[in-house]
Design an enzyme around this catalytic site. Structure first.
Site, PDB file in Angstrom:
ATOM      1  N   ASN A  14     -11.789   4.852   2.974  1.00  0.00           N
ATOM      2  CA  ASN A  14     -10.820   4.842   4.089  1.00  0.00           C
ATOM      3  C   ASN A  14     -11.107   5.970   5.076  1.00  0.00           C
ATOM      4  O   ASN A  14     -10.955   5.793   6.284  1.00  0.00           O
ATOM      5  CB  ASN A  14      -9.388   4.930   3.559  1.00  0.00           C
ATOM      6  CG  ASN A  14      -8.860   3.571   3.129  1.00  0.00           C
ATOM      7  OD1 ASN A  14      -8.656   2.691   3.957  1.00  0.00           O
ATOM      8  ND2 ASN A  14      -8.679   3.384   1.827  1.00  0.00           N
ATOM      9  N   LYS A  92      -2.461  12.498  -5.490  1.00  0.00           N
ATOM     10  CA  LYS A  92      -1.393  13.412  -5.924  1.00  0.00           C
ATOM     11  C   LYS A  92      -0.135  13.114  -5.116  1.00  0.00           C
ATOM     12  O   LYS A  92      -0.226  12.654  -3.972  1.00  0.00           O
ATOM     13  CB  LYS A  92      -1.803  14.880  -5.681  1.00  0.00           C
ATOM     14  CG  LYS A  92      -3.109  15.276  -6.348  1.00  0.00           C
ATOM     15  CD  LYS A  92      -2.913  15.429  -7.828  1.00  0.00           C
ATOM     16  CE  LYS A  92      -4.244  15.750  -8.504  1.00  0.00           C
ATOM     17  NZ  LYS A  92      -4.237  15.410  -9.921  1.00  0.00           N
ATOM     18  N   HIS A 110      -1.514   2.411   0.986  1.00  0.00           N
ATOM     19  CA  HIS A 110      -1.275   1.994  -0.397  1.00  0.00           C
ATOM     20  C   HIS A 110      -1.795   0.568  -0.579  1.00  0.00           C
ATOM     21  O   HIS A 110      -1.565  -0.297   0.278  1.00  0.00           O
ATOM     22  CB  HIS A 110       0.224   2.067  -0.715  1.00  0.00           C
ATOM     23  CG  HIS A 110       0.516   1.762  -2.152  1.00  0.00           C
ATOM     24  ND1 HIS A 110       0.343   2.697  -3.158  1.00  0.00           N
ATOM     25  CD2 HIS A 110       0.913   0.622  -2.763  1.00  0.00           C
ATOM     26  CE1 HIS A 110       0.641   2.142  -4.317  1.00  0.00           C
ATOM     27  NE2 HIS A 110       0.988   0.892  -4.110  1.00  0.00           N
ATOM     28  N   GLU A 180      -7.525  -2.592   4.258  1.00  0.00           N
ATOM     29  CA  GLU A 180      -7.156  -1.179   4.451  1.00  0.00           C
ATOM     30  C   GLU A 180      -7.981  -0.553   5.567  1.00  0.00           C
ATOM     31  O   GLU A 180      -7.467   0.178   6.416  1.00  0.00           O
ATOM     32  CB  GLU A 180      -7.379  -0.395   3.150  1.00  0.00           C
ATOM     33  CG  GLU A 180      -6.457  -0.796   2.014  1.00  0.00           C
ATOM     34  CD  GLU A 180      -6.647   0.089   0.794  1.00  0.00           C
ATOM     35  OE1 GLU A 180      -6.810   1.308   0.937  1.00  0.00           O
ATOM     36  OE2 GLU A 180      -6.625  -0.446  -0.332  1.00  0.00           O
TER      37      GLU A 180
HETATM   38  C1  GAR Z   1      -7.423   2.839  -1.743  1.00  0.00           C
HETATM   39  O1  GAR Z   1      -7.328   1.520  -2.223  1.00  0.00           O
HETATM   40  C2  GAR Z   1      -6.047   3.388  -1.448  1.00  0.00           C
HETATM   41  O2  GAR Z   1      -5.158   2.442  -0.920  1.00  0.00           O
HETATM   42  C3  GAR Z   1      -5.585   3.812  -2.819  1.00  0.00           C
HETATM   43  O3  GAR Z   1      -6.736   4.377  -3.408  1.00  0.00           O
HETATM   44  C4  GAR Z   1      -7.916   3.773  -2.850  1.00  0.00           C
HETATM   45  C5  GAR Z   1      -8.801   4.877  -2.313  1.00  0.00           C
HETATM   46  O4  GAR Z   1     -10.032   4.355  -1.863  1.00  0.00           O
HETATM   47  N1  GAR Z   1      -4.498   4.747  -2.737  1.00  0.00           N
HETATM   48  C6  GAR Z   1      -3.498   4.769  -3.612  1.00  0.00           C
HETATM   49  O5  GAR Z   1      -3.455   4.077  -4.600  1.00  0.00           O
HETATM   50  C7  GAR Z   1      -2.411   5.788  -3.313  1.00  0.00           C
HETATM   51  N2  GAR Z   1      -1.251   5.524  -4.091  1.00  0.00           N
HETATM   52  P1  GAR Z   1     -11.014   5.232  -0.948  1.00  0.00           P
HETATM   53  O6  GAR Z   1     -11.157   6.615  -1.605  1.00  0.00           O
HETATM   54  O7  GAR Z   1     -12.304   4.475  -0.997  1.00  0.00           O
HETATM   55  O8  GAR Z   1     -10.426   5.322   0.421  1.00  0.00           O
END
Ligand code: GAR
Length: 196
Positions: A14, A92, A110, A180
């Protein structure tokens, strides 16, 4: 110019989507000032470093406890005073001391259709596993403001993603991530237009 801090814990895809949107001109008035990782091994750090963006590690293992770690995070954020703090795969939960200091200035992405499959214990791959176990046919991604609760802040943008027959948590995660990567820069762009 919207000055943002991005908080990460893992792969950082992201974060990459934000950086790519800046490069391609889609986020023309946004600057990533600092990337802060809760995990010194996070690949997200490499992504930032290779772009010359300052990074900082505030790893739980370096502090006596979560309280001290979060105090350090608050100190750094206070000093930077960004216009927006983006939680991009930050695993966190932010304490009230930080959330209260930056009202409507912290957003989170999320990987589900909030209010489903969110809150304490629902993060990363656990979300996708729970969605599949529940037999859902639709999942999605949500960008929301961060408030004092866990995943309870106002929704800024949400998009559905189909769950396909034979999906594994990994295949569903990959499909949700594509969404995302589109909606997170879109929300940041919208917010950057609201800044004078
Ligand atoms: C993503 O899917 C994000 O939505 C999720 O972790 C992943 C991180 O991916 N976040 C959560 O679950 C927060 N509660 P990335 O490090 O490749 O961006």
């Amino acid at each position: 110019m919207l000055r943002i801090a991005v908080l990460v814990s893992g792969g950082g895809s992201n974060l990459q989507a934000i950086l790519d949107a800046i490069d391609s001109g889609k986020l023309d008035s946004v600057r990533v000032e600092l990337v802060i990782s809760s995990n010194r091994e996070a690949y997200a750090l490499k992504r930032a470093e290779s772009r010359g963006i300052p990074t900082m590690v505030i790893d739980a293992h370096d502090w006596p406890g979560p309280r001290e770690r979060d105090d350090k995070l608050l100190e750094v954020l206070n000093e930077l005073n960004p216009d927006l703090i983006v939680l991009a795969g930050y695993m966190k939960i932010l304490p009230e001391s930080i959330v209260g200091r930056f009202p409507r200035k912290i957003i989170n992405i999320h990987p589900s259709l909030i209010p489903q499959f969110c809150g304490e214990g629902f993060y990363g791959m656990r979300v996708h596993r729970a969605v599949l176990e529940a037999g859902e046919t639709t999942s999605g991604a949500t960008v929301h403001y961060v408030d004092e609760g866990v995943d309870t802040g106002e929704v800024l943008l949400q998009e559905q993603v189909p769950v396909l027959k034979g999906d594994t948590p990994e295949s569903l995660a990959a499909r949700v991530l594509e969404t995302e990567h589109r909606i997170l820069p879109e929300v940041i762009n919208r917010l950057s237009r609201e800044v004078k």
